[in-house]
Design a protein around this motif. Sequence first.
Motif, PDB file in Angstrom:
ATOM      1  N   LEU A   5       0.805  -1.222   0.000  1.00  0.00           N
ATOM      2  CA  LEU A   5       0.000   0.000   0.000  1.00  0.00           C
ATOM      3  C   LEU A   5       0.839   1.274   0.000  1.00  0.00           C
ATOM      4  CD1 LEU A   5      -2.833  -0.991   2.516  1.00  0.00           C
ATOM      5  CD2 LEU A   5      -2.901  -1.060   0.011  1.00  0.00           C
ATOM      6  N   GLY A   6       2.142   1.118   0.216  1.00  0.00           N
ATOM      7  CA  GLY A   6       3.022   2.283   0.233  1.00  0.00           C
ATOM      8  C   GLY A   6       2.788   3.195   1.416  1.00  0.00           C
ATOM      9  N   LYS A   7       2.483   2.607   2.569  1.00  0.00           N
ATOM     10  CA  LYS A   7       2.221   3.405   3.772  1.00  0.00           C
ATOM     11  C   LYS A   7       3.547   3.743   4.465  1.00  0.00           C
ATOM     12  CE  LYS A   7      -2.393   3.059   3.899  1.00  0.00           C
ATOM     13  NZ  LYS A   7      -3.322   4.196   3.971  1.00  0.00           N
ATOM     14  N   SER A   8       4.027   4.945   4.283  1.00  0.00           N
ATOM     15  CA  SER A   8       5.284   5.333   4.907  1.00  0.00           C
ATOM     16  C   SER A   8       5.074   5.673   6.377  1.00  0.00           C
ATOM     17  CB  SER A   8       5.899   6.535   4.180  1.00  0.00           C
ATOM     18  OG  SER A   8       4.992   7.626   4.194  1.00  0.00           O
ATOM     19  N   LEU A   9       6.089   5.370   7.178  1.00  0.00           N
ATOM     20  CA  LEU A   9       6.003   5.664   8.609  1.00  0.00           C
ATOM     21  C   LEU A   9       6.222   7.157   8.827  1.00  0.00           C
ATOM     22  CD1 LEU A   9       5.836   4.628  11.556  1.00  0.00           C
ATOM     23  CD2 LEU A   9       8.327   4.380  11.494  1.00  0.00           C
ATOM     24  N   PRO A  10       5.246   7.846   9.443  1.00  0.00           N
ATOM     25  CA  PRO A  10       5.423   9.278   9.698  1.00  0.00           C
ATOM     26  C   PRO A  10       6.512   9.513  10.740  1.00  0.00           C
ATOM     27  CG  PRO A  10       3.471   8.470  10.810  1.00  0.00           C
ATOM     28  CD  PRO A  10       3.974   7.337   9.964  1.00  0.00           C
ATOM     29  N   SER A  11       6.957  10.740  10.826  1.00  0.00           N
ATOM     30  CA  SER A  11       7.967  11.091  11.824  1.00  0.00           C
ATOM     31  C   SER A  11       7.376  10.898  13.223  1.00  0.00           C
ATOM     32  CB  SER A  11       8.391  12.551  11.631  1.00  0.00           C
ATOM     33  OG  SER A  11       9.329  12.916  12.614  1.00  0.00           O
ATOM     34  N   LEU A  62      -2.459   3.069  26.386  1.00  0.00           N
ATOM     35  CA  LEU A  62      -1.231   3.612  25.802  1.00  0.00           C
ATOM     36  C   LEU A  62      -1.394   3.836  24.298  1.00  0.00           C
ATOM     37  CD1 LEU A  62       1.562   1.608  27.677  1.00  0.00           C
ATOM     38  CD2 LEU A  62       1.265   4.093  27.647  1.00  0.00           C
ATOM     39  N   SER A  63      -2.051   2.894  23.614  1.00  0.00           N
ATOM     40  CA  SER A  63      -2.306   3.074  22.179  1.00  0.00           C
ATOM     41  C   SER A  63      -3.183   4.293  21.937  1.00  0.00           C
ATOM     42  CB  SER A  63      -2.989   1.826  21.596  1.00  0.00           C
ATOM     43  OG  SER A  63      -2.091   0.763  21.456  1.00  0.00           O
ATOM     44  N   ARG A  64      -4.220   4.418  22.726  1.00  0.00           N
ATOM     45  CA  ARG A  64      -5.131   5.564  22.600  1.00  0.00           C
ATOM     46  C   ARG A  64      -4.381   6.879  22.838  1.00  0.00           C
ATOM     47  NH1 ARG A  64      -9.539   7.799  20.237  1.00  0.00           N
ATOM     48  NH2 ARG A  64     -10.615   9.222  21.645  1.00  0.00           N
ATOM     49  N   ALA A  65      -3.475   6.877  23.822  1.00  0.00           N
ATOM     50  CA  ALA A  65      -2.690   8.078  24.114  1.00  0.00           C
ATOM     51  C   ALA A  65      -1.785   8.432  22.936  1.00  0.00           C
ATOM     52  CB  ALA A  65      -1.849   7.853  25.373  1.00  0.00           C
ATOM     53  N   ALA A  66      -1.221   7.431  22.277  1.00  0.00           N
ATOM     54  CA  ALA A  66      -0.364   7.678  21.113  1.00  0.00           C
ATOM     55  C   ALA A  66      -1.173   8.281  19.969  1.00  0.00           C
ATOM     56  CB  ALA A  66       0.304   6.380  20.671  1.00  0.00           C
ATOM     57  N   PHE A  67      -2.364   7.735  19.727  1.00  0.00           N
ATOM     58  CA  PHE A  67      -3.217   8.259  18.653  1.00  0.00           C
ATOM     59  C   PHE A  67      -3.643   9.699  18.924  1.00  0.00           C
ATOM     60  CE2 PHE A  67      -4.326   3.720  17.507  1.00  0.00           C
ATOM     61  CZ  PHE A  67      -3.792   3.789  16.226  1.00  0.00           C
ATOM     62  N   ALA A  68      -3.738  10.054  20.204  1.00  0.00           N
ATOM     63  CA  ALA A  68      -4.149  11.415  20.551  1.00  0.00           C
ATOM     64  C   ALA A  68      -3.062  12.433  20.239  1.00  0.00           C
ATOM     65  CB  ALA A  68      -4.515  11.483  22.033  1.00  0.00           C
ATOM     66  N   GLN A  69      -1.820  11.962  20.068  1.00  0.00           N
ATOM     67  CA  GLN A  69      -0.705  12.879  19.868  1.00  0.00           C
ATOM     68  C   GLN A  69      -0.169  12.898  18.447  1.00  0.00           C
ATOM     69  OE1 GLN A  69       2.357  12.737  23.028  1.00  0.00           O
ATOM     70  NE2 GLN A  69       0.999  11.351  24.139  1.00  0.00           N
ATOM     71  N   ILE A  70      -0.505  11.885  17.643  1.00  0.00           N
ATOM     72  CA  ILE A  70       0.033  11.825  16.290  1.00  0.00           C
ATOM     73  C   ILE A  70      -0.956  11.126  15.366  1.00  0.00           C
ATOM     74  CG2 ILE A  70       1.223   9.641  16.723  1.00  0.00           C
ATOM     75  CD1 ILE A  70       3.430  10.577  14.820  1.00  0.00           C
ATOM     76  N   ASP A  71      -1.007  11.561  14.114  1.00  0.00           N
ATOM     77  CA  ASP A  71      -1.874  10.931  13.116  1.00  0.00           C
ATOM     78  C   ASP A  71      -1.061   9.843  12.414  1.00  0.00           C
ATOM     79  OD1 ASP A  71      -3.866  10.280  11.380  1.00  0.00           O
ATOM     80  OD2 ASP A  71      -3.556  11.992  10.037  1.00  0.00           O
ATOM     81  N   ILE A  72      -1.218   8.616  12.870  1.00  0.00           N
ATOM     82  CA  ILE A  72      -0.453   7.495  12.346  1.00  0.00           C
ATOM     83  C   ILE A  72      -1.403   6.402  11.903  1.00  0.00           C
ATOM     84  CG2 ILE A  72      -0.170   6.535  14.672  1.00  0.00           C
ATOM     85  CD1 ILE A  72       2.527   5.421  13.795  1.00  0.00           C
ATOM     86  N   ASP A  73      -1.060   5.723  10.813  1.00  0.00           N
ATOM     87  CA  ASP A  73      -1.925   4.672  10.280  1.00  0.00           C
ATOM     88  C   ASP A  73      -1.984   3.481  11.249  1.00  0.00           C
ATOM     89  OD1 ASP A  73      -2.585   2.193   8.534  1.00  0.00           O
ATOM     90  OD2 ASP A  73      -2.986   3.879   7.198  1.00  0.00           O
ATOM     91  N   PRO A  74      -3.185   2.929  11.484  1.00  0.00           N
ATOM     92  CA  PRO A  74      -3.314   1.768  12.385  1.00  0.00           C
ATOM     93  C   PRO A  74      -2.476   0.563  11.961  1.00  0.00           C
ATOM     94  CG  PRO A  74      -5.464   2.745  11.983  1.00  0.00           C
ATOM     95  CD  PRO A  74      -4.498   3.436  11.060  1.00  0.00           C
ATOM     96  N   LEU A  75      -2.171   0.450  10.658  1.00  0.00           N
ATOM     97  CA  LEU A  75      -1.292  -0.640  10.213  1.00  0.00           C
ATOM     98  C   LEU A  75       0.079  -0.534  10.873  1.00  0.00           C
ATOM     99  CD1 LEU A  75      -2.091  -0.841   6.381  1.00  0.00           C
ATOM    100  CD2 LEU A  75      -2.442  -2.675   8.054  1.00  0.00           C
ATOM    101  N   TRP A  76       0.589   0.684  10.962  1.00  0.00           N
ATOM    102  CA  TRP A  76       1.897   0.885  11.579  1.00  0.00           C
ATOM    103  C   TRP A  76       1.854   0.664  13.088  1.00  0.00           C
ATOM    104  CZ3 TRP A  76       6.562   0.535  10.036  1.00  0.00           C
ATOM    105  CH2 TRP A  76       6.925   0.855   8.726  1.00  0.00           C
ATOM    106  N   THR A  77       0.794   1.155  13.736  1.00  0.00           N
ATOM    107  CA  THR A  77       0.725   0.945  15.190  1.00  0.00           C
ATOM    108  C   THR A  77       0.567  -0.540  15.512  1.00  0.00           C
ATOM    109  OG1 THR A  77      -1.684   1.291  15.260  1.00  0.00           O
ATOM    110  CG2 THR A  77      -0.279   3.225  15.575  1.00  0.00           C
ATOM    111  N   ALA A  78      -0.177  -1.263  14.669  1.00  0.00           N
ATOM    112  CA  ALA A  78      -0.321  -2.704  14.880  1.00  0.00           C
ATOM    113  C   ALA A  78       1.027  -3.398  14.739  1.00  0.00           C
ATOM    114  CB  ALA A  78      -1.329  -3.284  13.884  1.00  0.00           C
ATOM    115  N   ALA A  79       1.811  -3.000  13.725  1.00  0.00           N
ATOM    116  CA  ALA A  79       3.129  -3.605  13.514  1.00  0.00           C
ATOM    117  C   ALA A  79       4.078  -3.273  14.663  1.00  0.00           C
ATOM    118  CB  ALA A  79       3.708  -3.126  12.182  1.00  0.00           C
TER     119      ALA A  79
END
Length: 294
Positions: free
Chosen positions: A54-60, A172-189
């Motif tokens: 899918l070409g999902k690059s990891l954000p900073s 902790l996952s919810r807290a991370a999502f609150a601070q950055i817009d990251i694709d769930p595929l990356w957080t799952a990995a």
Amino acid sequence: MNFIGEIAALGAAFVWALSSTIWQRVGQQIPAVVLNLLKGAIALVMLLTTIIILGKSLPSVNPNILAMLLISGALGIGIGDTAFFIVLKYLGARRALLLETLSPPLTALFGLIFLQEKLSPIACTGILLTICGVAWVIAERTAETTLPSKHLWQGLGISLLGQTAHAAGAVLSRAAFAQIDIDPLWTAALRLSGGMAVMLCFLNPTNLGTFQQLKAPKILGAIILAAFLGTYLGIFLQQTSLKYAPAAIAQALSSTSPLFILPLAVLAGEKVSLRAVVGVVCAIGGIALLLGLR
């Protein structure tokens, strides 16, 4: 899009229901740590392949958020899932799933303390109805054999540890999502990577010897199928739910797996009691309240 978090949570519950019967059978032959490591490795390869396609690059991502996601996986997957597999072996699927209902209230408590996620009275009622409905279904007396007292108490203690780890990981996952817009595929990995790091620490020569059983095509095929359903799809959907819905609501809806097992039982020709139907109606009422909040 208003309901994407809640729908993803229900989707996670559905695929976990499909995979739970597979895990229970395979878990009688392979130790919990090895089984958890295998499913994590298979799902991680699937996730990384999907990300590349899918070409999902990891954000900073700053180190603090990265650490939160890795620790979230270490707790929820490394400790929580391993504990669940052990409890499955000690107490059986019905009792193990009953104890899983501890996770949503623990998540709500942690979310309130650490994320200041205050739930309305309607949300609390919806979570309570959902949990009670699931518990009512699972706690129904069956023809299961009486467990030795030692196994019962060990199972209860390990389950409490696992549910606490699951709740902390979700927050902790919810807290991370609150601070950055990251694709769930990356957080799952990333969560899977953290979980596998913990599981590698618990491997020993005895556990490694069980890898020989993977030469049996049926066992290996069952693990791959269950890893695809319960880990690859399940964790992705869970992360999606935590991104778009409050942690307590996401965790409550993700805990409705037993409700999806009942229709599968009916299709298989099994009889479903009136008590089970009442429990399902109660849980669906709770889900309706939670969805109605949006």
